[in-house]
Enzyme design. Structure first.
Site, PDB file in Angstrom:
ATOM      1  N   LYS A 201       0.861  -1.182   0.000  1.00  0.00           N
ATOM      2  CA  LYS A 201       0.000   0.000   0.000  1.00  0.00           C
ATOM      3  C   LYS A 201       0.898   1.234   0.000  1.00  0.00           C
ATOM      4  O   LYS A 201       1.595   1.522   0.968  1.00  0.00           O
ATOM      5  CB  LYS A 201      -0.899  -0.006   1.238  1.00  0.00           C
ATOM      6  N   ARG A 211     -10.945   8.996   1.410  1.00  0.00           N
ATOM      7  CA  ARG A 211     -10.865   9.580   2.750  1.00  0.00           C
ATOM      8  C   ARG A 211     -12.058  10.485   3.021  1.00  0.00           C
ATOM      9  O   ARG A 211     -12.532  10.579   4.150  1.00  0.00           O
ATOM     10  CB  ARG A 211      -9.540  10.325   2.906  1.00  0.00           C
ATOM     11  N   LYS A 224       1.049  10.009   5.869  1.00  0.00           N
ATOM     12  CA  LYS A 224       1.162   8.587   6.226  1.00  0.00           C
ATOM     13  C   LYS A 224       2.433   7.946   5.672  1.00  0.00           C
ATOM     14  O   LYS A 224       2.525   6.719   5.578  1.00  0.00           O
ATOM     15  CB  LYS A 224      -0.078   7.836   5.732  1.00  0.00           C
ATOM     16  N   LYS A 255      -2.165  -1.549  -3.776  1.00  0.00           N
ATOM     17  CA  LYS A 255      -3.008  -0.355  -3.760  1.00  0.00           C
ATOM     18  C   LYS A 255      -2.116   0.889  -3.813  1.00  0.00           C
ATOM     19  O   LYS A 255      -1.195   0.996  -3.004  1.00  0.00           O
ATOM     20  CB  LYS A 255      -3.851  -0.355  -2.473  1.00  0.00           C
ATOM     21  N   SER A 281     -10.015   5.287  -5.268  1.00  0.00           N
ATOM     22  CA  SER A 281     -11.005   6.346  -5.488  1.00  0.00           C
ATOM     23  C   SER A 281     -10.528   7.427  -6.439  1.00  0.00           C
ATOM     24  O   SER A 281     -11.297   7.917  -7.277  1.00  0.00           O
ATOM     25  CB  SER A 281     -11.386   6.959  -4.142  1.00  0.00           C
ATOM     26  N   TYR A 319     -14.910   0.560  -7.860  1.00  0.00           N
ATOM     27  CA  TYR A 319     -16.199   1.243  -7.735  1.00  0.00           C
ATOM     28  C   TYR A 319     -17.018   1.107  -9.022  1.00  0.00           C
ATOM     29  O   TYR A 319     -18.191   1.447  -9.043  1.00  0.00           O
ATOM     30  CB  TYR A 319     -15.975   2.715  -7.381  1.00  0.00           C
TER      31      TYR A 319
END
Length: 330
Positions: A201, A211, A224, A255, A281, A319
């Site tokens: 990730k 988010r 992060k 990811k 996303s 999605y």
């Protein structure tokens, strides 16, 4: 005028001249079995809420999950990935709501497994939907504390298993968490429960709309990069995957997906293990915006998914799953 003589006998266009022959010789194809749909749940009743940053994606109150799950069943999508939109008043610095047996995920699991037992459910193991700061772990002395976070994650994973989760998916990127989760699951008679590790990730810029969808975007005060992978690295992913497989992961997730096709391909060649991809996303929103502005057409959706499959992904979290499955299942 025809070219004769030195022209080669092999003409590759012969295998492209009709749709039926292109289908016969195609190397990669998409099936409804390759798709996993992310589903967002929220508190309240009779609520279906549009997510502005992700056109076409919605949050559902638990009593409205039927709306989306009926489509998942109809179009034979084998699994959903469940994500909570936790109210602010249920968040704290340590993400304790993650361990509440009556939280959104736990209540959703009970309903889904009762009404739709044939649909697999994957649940994130991470604290970002539950912490005030939006991070995946517990902050001590201004940094994410790896070992203290793991103590909470193991309890979260066990709780999800007890509530009916089919695939435990640690997405936090703490070192050693897969081994601890496998141990606690096995100890509590969940030795057959699958672990899908977000082993690879990246600290990507393409997570913004997600988010927003889980309500953590405005909460993040620090980045992060101290626990998610450096976007410049490739070889490091081999170490991450090797460690997680050794600790008991059954499947590996990369990811984002589209931006890291090279990583998917390398991992598939090296480990010969199930590799999944998450079309995140930001990648989704870029394509949707292109279609809206007519700079892309609907076929770009299929092209993006085929690219992930061609790179080596055995399944894709997307999605677009419903849109794609509608065209595949008649």
């Amino acid at each position: 005028m025809k070219i004769i003589g030195s022209f080669p006998k092999t003409r590759l266009r012969r295998l492209r001249k009709h749709k039926w022959i292109r289908n016969i010789v195609s190397e990669n194809n998409i099936s409804h079995n390759d798709l996993i749909l992310p589903v967002f749940v929220r508190e309240g009743k009779n609520k279906i809420e549009t997510i502005k940053s992700m056109p076409g994606v919605k949050r559902y109150s638990i009593d409205k999950l039927d709306v989306i799950l009926k489509q998942v069943k109809k179009y034979k999508i084998p699994m959903i990935a469940l994500f909570p939109y936790t109210p602010l008043n249920k968040k704290d610095k340590n993400g304790t709501e993650a361990l509440n047996p009556n939280n959104l995920i736990c209540r959703s699991l009970k309903i889904i497994k009762k009404k739709y037992p044939e649909i697999g459910v994957m649940c994130d193991v991470a604290l970002d939907p539950y912490t005030l700061n939006g991070h995946d772990g517990i902050i001590i002395n201004k940094k994410i504390d790896n070992d203290e976070t793991i103590k909470v994650l193991t309890k979260q994973a066990l709780l999800q298993a007890q509530m009916g989760c089919d695939v435990i998916a640690p997405s936090d990127m703490m070192d050693g968490r897969v081994g601890h989760i496998r141990k606690i699951l096995d100890k509590n008679n969940f030795e057959d429960l699958n672990i899908l590790s977000y082993a690879v990730k990246f600290a990507s810029n393409y997570y913004g709309p997600f988010r927003d969808a889980v309500g953590s975007k405005k909460r993040i005060k620090i980045d992060k990069k101290t626990y998610q992978m450096d976007i410049r690295n490739s070889e490091e992913s081999f170490r991450e995957v090797a460690l997680d497989l050794k600790e008991g992961a059954d499947m590996i997730l990369v990811k984002p997906g589209m931006m890291y096709l090279d990583i998917i391909s390398k991992l598939k060649d090296k480990f010969k293990t199930p590799i999944l991809a998450y079309q995140v996303s930001g990648e989704y929103s870029l394509i949707k915006e292109g279609i809206k502005n007519k700079t892309l057409d609907e076929e770009s959706i299929f092209e993006s998914i085929i690219a992930l499959k061609r790179a080596g992904a055995c399944a894709i979290i997307s999605y677009f799953a419903i849109e794609i499955a509608k065209k595949l299942v008649r």
